[in-house]
Design a protein around this motif. Sequence first.
Motif, PDB file in Angstrom:
ATOM      1  N   LEU A  67       0.659  -1.344  -0.042  1.00  0.00           N
ATOM      2  CA  LEU A  67       0.082   0.036  -0.063  1.00  0.00           C
ATOM      3  C   LEU A  67       0.848   1.224  -0.067  1.00  0.00           C
ATOM      4  O   LEU A  67       1.915   1.319   0.594  1.00  0.00           O
ATOM      5  CB  LEU A  67      -1.109   0.033   1.296  1.00  0.00           C
ATOM      6  N   LEU A  68       0.611   2.333  -0.876  1.00  0.00           N
ATOM      7  CA  LEU A  68       1.236   3.441  -0.824  1.00  0.00           C
ATOM      8  C   LEU A  68       0.345   4.508  -0.093  1.00  0.00           C
ATOM      9  O   LEU A  68      -0.860   4.940  -0.782  1.00  0.00           O
ATOM     10  CB  LEU A  68       1.458   3.780  -2.334  1.00  0.00           C
ATOM     11  N   ARG A  69       0.813   5.147   0.967  1.00  0.00           N
ATOM     12  CA  ARG A  69      -0.105   5.972   1.694  1.00  0.00           C
ATOM     13  C   ARG A  69       0.642   7.479   1.349  1.00  0.00           C
ATOM     14  O   ARG A  69       1.733   7.669   1.319  1.00  0.00           O
ATOM     15  CB  ARG A  69      -0.040   5.772   3.239  1.00  0.00           C
ATOM     16  N   SER A  70      -0.109   8.360   0.991  1.00  0.00           N
ATOM     17  CA  SER A  70       0.391   9.699   0.650  1.00  0.00           C
ATOM     18  C   SER A  70      -0.709  10.822   1.607  1.00  0.00           C
ATOM     19  O   SER A  70      -1.809  10.582   1.319  1.00  0.00           O
ATOM     20  CB  SER A  70       0.480  10.101  -0.613  1.00  0.00           C
ATOM     21  N   ASP A  71       0.029  12.028   2.161  1.00  0.00           N
ATOM     22  CA  ASP A  71      -1.024  12.960   2.819  1.00  0.00           C
ATOM     23  C   ASP A  71      -0.494  14.366   2.382  1.00  0.00           C
ATOM     24  O   ASP A  71       0.883  14.618   2.155  1.00  0.00           O
ATOM     25  CB  ASP A  71      -0.507  12.874   4.105  1.00  0.00           C
ATOM     26  N   GLY A  72      -1.530  15.146   2.117  1.00  0.00           N
ATOM     27  CA  GLY A  72      -1.141  16.378   1.940  1.00  0.00           C
ATOM     28  C   GLY A  72      -1.787  17.360   2.782  1.00  0.00           C
ATOM     29  O   GLY A  72      -2.060  16.956   3.990  1.00  0.00           O
ATOM     30  N   LEU A  73      -2.040  18.532   2.692  1.00  0.00           N
ATOM     31  CA  LEU A  73      -2.700  19.505   3.615  1.00  0.00           C
ATOM     32  C   LEU A  73      -4.088  19.522   3.640  1.00  0.00           C
ATOM     33  O   LEU A  73      -4.593  19.563   4.830  1.00  0.00           O
ATOM     34  CB  LEU A  73      -2.322  20.954   3.218  1.00  0.00           C
ATOM     35  N   TRP A  74      -4.618  18.915   2.508  1.00  0.00           N
ATOM     36  CA  TRP A  74      -6.316  18.818   2.570  1.00  0.00           C
ATOM     37  C   TRP A  74      -6.780  17.628   2.168  1.00  0.00           C
ATOM     38  O   TRP A  74      -8.061  17.414   2.106  1.00  0.00           O
ATOM     39  CB  TRP A  74      -6.862  20.084   1.739  1.00  0.00           C
ATOM     40  N   GLU A  75      -5.883  16.661   1.781  1.00  0.00           N
ATOM     41  CA  GLU A  75      -6.467  15.409   1.219  1.00  0.00           C
ATOM     42  C   GLU A  75      -5.291  14.330   1.467  1.00  0.00           C
ATOM     43  O   GLU A  75      -4.047  14.527   1.480  1.00  0.00           O
ATOM     44  CB  GLU A  75      -6.481  15.680  -0.364  1.00  0.00           C
ATOM     45  N   SER A  76      -5.827  13.006   1.733  1.00  0.00           N
ATOM     46  CA  SER A  76      -5.016  11.858   1.742  1.00  0.00           C
ATOM     47  C   SER A  76      -5.468  10.741   0.749  1.00  0.00           C
ATOM     48  O   SER A  76      -6.457  10.709   0.383  1.00  0.00           O
ATOM     49  CB  SER A  76      -5.174  11.293   3.269  1.00  0.00           C
ATOM     50  N   CYS A  77      -4.504  10.044   0.304  1.00  0.00           N
ATOM     51  CA  CYS A  77      -4.738   9.116  -0.746  1.00  0.00           C
ATOM     52  C   CYS A  77      -4.087   7.584  -0.259  1.00  0.00           C
ATOM     53  O   CYS A  77      -3.104   7.655   0.475  1.00  0.00           O
ATOM     54  CB  CYS A  77      -4.314   9.603  -2.005  1.00  0.00           C
ATOM     55  N   LEU A  78      -4.717   6.629  -0.682  1.00  0.00           N
ATOM     56  CA  LEU A  78      -4.239   5.219  -0.538  1.00  0.00           C
ATOM     57  C   LEU A  78      -4.115   4.616  -1.802  1.00  0.00           C
ATOM     58  O   LEU A  78      -5.516   4.476  -2.489  1.00  0.00           O
ATOM     59  CB  LEU A  78      -5.193   4.703   0.607  1.00  0.00           C
ATOM     60  N   GLN A  79      -3.427   3.935  -2.202  1.00  0.00           N
ATOM     61  CA  GLN A  79      -3.287   3.230  -3.414  1.00  0.00           C
ATOM     62  C   GLN A  79      -2.463   1.812  -3.168  1.00  0.00           C
ATOM     63  O   GLN A  79      -1.463   1.736  -2.509  1.00  0.00           O
ATOM     64  CB  GLN A  79      -2.580   3.974  -4.765  1.00  0.00           C
ATOM     65  N   VAL A  80      -3.046   0.943  -3.981  1.00  0.00           N
ATOM     66  CA  VAL A  80      -2.283  -0.359  -4.114  1.00  0.00           C
ATOM     67  C   VAL A  80      -1.252  -0.333  -5.347  1.00  0.00           C
ATOM     68  O   VAL A  80      -1.576   0.138  -6.417  1.00  0.00           O
ATOM     69  CB  VAL A  80      -3.412  -1.504  -4.343  1.00  0.00           C
ATOM     70  N   GLU A  81      -0.106  -0.680  -4.810  1.00  0.00           N
ATOM     71  CA  GLU A  81       1.027  -0.572  -5.773  1.00  0.00           C
ATOM     72  C   GLU A  81       0.730  -1.478  -7.155  1.00  0.00           C
ATOM     73  O   GLU A  81       0.206  -2.637  -6.841  1.00  0.00           O
ATOM     74  CB  GLU A  81       2.438  -0.992  -5.040  1.00  0.00           C
ATOM     75  N   ASN A  82       1.132  -1.005  -8.130  1.00  0.00           N
ATOM     76  CA  ASN A  82       1.069  -1.933  -9.340  1.00  0.00           C
ATOM     77  C   ASN A  82      -0.446  -2.180  -9.766  1.00  0.00           C
ATOM     78  O   ASN A  82      -0.587  -3.258 -10.182  1.00  0.00           O
ATOM     79  CB  ASN A  82       1.949  -3.025  -9.512  1.00  0.00           C
ATOM     80  N   SER A  83      -1.468  -1.313  -9.253  1.00  0.00           N
ATOM     81  CA  SER A  83      -2.858  -1.392  -9.694  1.00  0.00           C
ATOM     82  C   SER A  83      -3.521  -0.036 -10.000  1.00  0.00           C
ATOM     83  O   SER A  83      -2.754   0.779  -9.597  1.00  0.00           O
ATOM     84  CB  SER A  83      -3.554  -2.426  -8.606  1.00  0.00           C
ATOM     85  N   GLU A  84      -4.814  -0.128 -10.244  1.00  0.00           N
ATOM     86  CA  GLU A  84      -5.722   0.940 -10.419  1.00  0.00           C
ATOM     87  C   GLU A  84      -6.371   1.313  -9.191  1.00  0.00           C
ATOM     88  O   GLU A  84      -7.328   2.153  -9.319  1.00  0.00           O
ATOM     89  CB  GLU A  84      -6.603   0.912 -11.692  1.00  0.00           C
ATOM     90  N   LEU A  85      -6.528   0.520  -8.169  1.00  0.00           N
ATOM     91  CA  LEU A  85      -6.937   0.777  -7.097  1.00  0.00           C
ATOM     92  C   LEU A  85      -6.518   1.842  -6.166  1.00  0.00           C
ATOM     93  O   LEU A  85      -5.310   1.678  -5.638  1.00  0.00           O
ATOM     94  CB  LEU A  85      -6.890  -0.426  -6.098  1.00  0.00           C
ATOM     95  N   LYS A  86      -7.141   3.018  -6.071  1.00  0.00           N
ATOM     96  CA  LYS A  86      -6.635   4.027  -5.495  1.00  0.00           C
ATOM     97  C   LYS A  86      -7.938   4.910  -5.025  1.00  0.00           C
ATOM     98  O   LYS A  86      -9.112   5.040  -5.607  1.00  0.00           O
ATOM     99  CB  LYS A  86      -5.959   4.943  -6.356  1.00  0.00           C
ATOM    100  N   GLN A  87      -8.017   5.175  -3.661  1.00  0.00           N
ATOM    101  CA  GLN A  87      -8.937   6.071  -2.885  1.00  0.00           C
ATOM    102  C   GLN A  87      -8.324   7.197  -2.248  1.00  0.00           C
ATOM    103  O   GLN A  87      -7.350   7.325  -1.690  1.00  0.00           O
ATOM    104  CB  GLN A  87      -9.889   5.131  -1.900  1.00  0.00           C
ATOM    105  N   CYS A  88      -9.093   8.363  -2.452  1.00  0.00           N
ATOM    106  CA  CYS A  88      -8.640   9.498  -1.870  1.00  0.00           C
ATOM    107  C   CYS A  88      -9.742  10.087  -1.149  1.00  0.00           C
ATOM    108  O   CYS A  88     -11.017   9.815  -1.153  1.00  0.00           O
ATOM    109  CB  CYS A  88      -8.171  10.490  -2.687  1.00  0.00           C
ATOM    110  N   TRP A  89      -9.419  10.995   0.195  1.00  0.00           N
ATOM    111  CA  TRP A  89     -10.439  11.643   0.887  1.00  0.00           C
ATOM    112  C   TRP A  89      -9.783  12.838   1.826  1.00  0.00           C
ATOM    113  O   TRP A  89      -8.802  12.920   1.727  1.00  0.00           O
ATOM    114  CB  TRP A  89     -11.048  10.322   2.176  1.00  0.00           C
ATOM    115  N   PRO A  90     -10.757  13.861   2.127  1.00  0.00           N
ATOM    116  CA  PRO A  90     -10.119  14.772   2.818  1.00  0.00           C
ATOM    117  C   PRO A  90      -9.701  14.339   4.236  1.00  0.00           C
ATOM    118  O   PRO A  90     -10.164  13.246   4.875  1.00  0.00           O
ATOM    119  CB  PRO A  90     -11.545  15.598   3.078  1.00  0.00           C
ATOM    120  N   VAL A  91      -8.622  15.054   4.676  1.00  0.00           N
ATOM    121  CA  VAL A  91      -7.915  14.632   5.528  1.00  0.00           C
ATOM    122  C   VAL A  91      -8.735  14.659   6.928  1.00  0.00           C
ATOM    123  O   VAL A  91      -9.795  15.426   7.097  1.00  0.00           O
ATOM    124  CB  VAL A  91      -6.698  15.623   5.872  1.00  0.00           C
TER     125      VAL A  91
END
Length: 251
Positions: A67-91
């Motif tokens: 799992l690849l986790r990324s955070d910004g100031l107003w949004e966070s995302c979670l993505q499965v590596e080597n796939s199109e499965l990705k979901q983002c949500w407000p922090v």
Amino acid sequence: MHTPASMVTGIVFAPLGLVLVFTAAITPQWREGRARLGAAASGSLLRSGGKGQGAGVRPGPAEALVLLRSDGLWESCLQVENSELKQCWPVAGLYRSDPRVRLAQGLILASLFLCGAGIVLACIRVRCWTDIPLRGVAAAGGLLVVTAGLLSLTALGVYSHNLARLGMPDPSAPLSNPRVHHLRLHAAGSLYFGWLGSCLQMLGGGALLFSFKRPRCPAGPSCPELPVGPACRSCPEISGQPDTGVYEVSC
């Protein structure tokens, strides 16, 4: 007379810095981290995740997910590596309520507002839009841009210094999910965009600040008895040339 080089430098670099800081603010790649899940956790994630987004992911029975986790100031995302499965949500949660994250959000918003106001103030008073540039007004715009650069640098410094601790639970408290503790977070691309944009803001604003310095034009050598017109005070090239008369010109 052409527009002074300091003004040209300021009205070029300041908007570039504004665009880069704005790009960094709206993207969720301020920090990133990876976590590897076992086969059992992978199956539960696929059964519960995604509202139909995991249709293209078909891991084998014993295959682990990264799992690849990324955070910004107003949004966070979670993505499965080597796939199109990705979901983002407000922090949300501890990360959103962290005072250092809220401080960075406020400083970035103030930086964007001040930089935009400074650019507008400087641009409408350089020679591109008026016959005689108002150096004091353009320099005041540069002061706003420099202040904006300082605010964004402060926000980036606070975030970078506490990057691995933002939104994390108290180490002395029991952890409900031990895997979160092993997630190694590091700086991501949006943070570097912010650093570059802040430096460009400082450079552009500093160049505009040179507009406070008003050059003086002595009377021309061919006619020293003639007074120097007020418009010539911004044009040192005219009075510095030998055997040249002094005329009222637009600078």
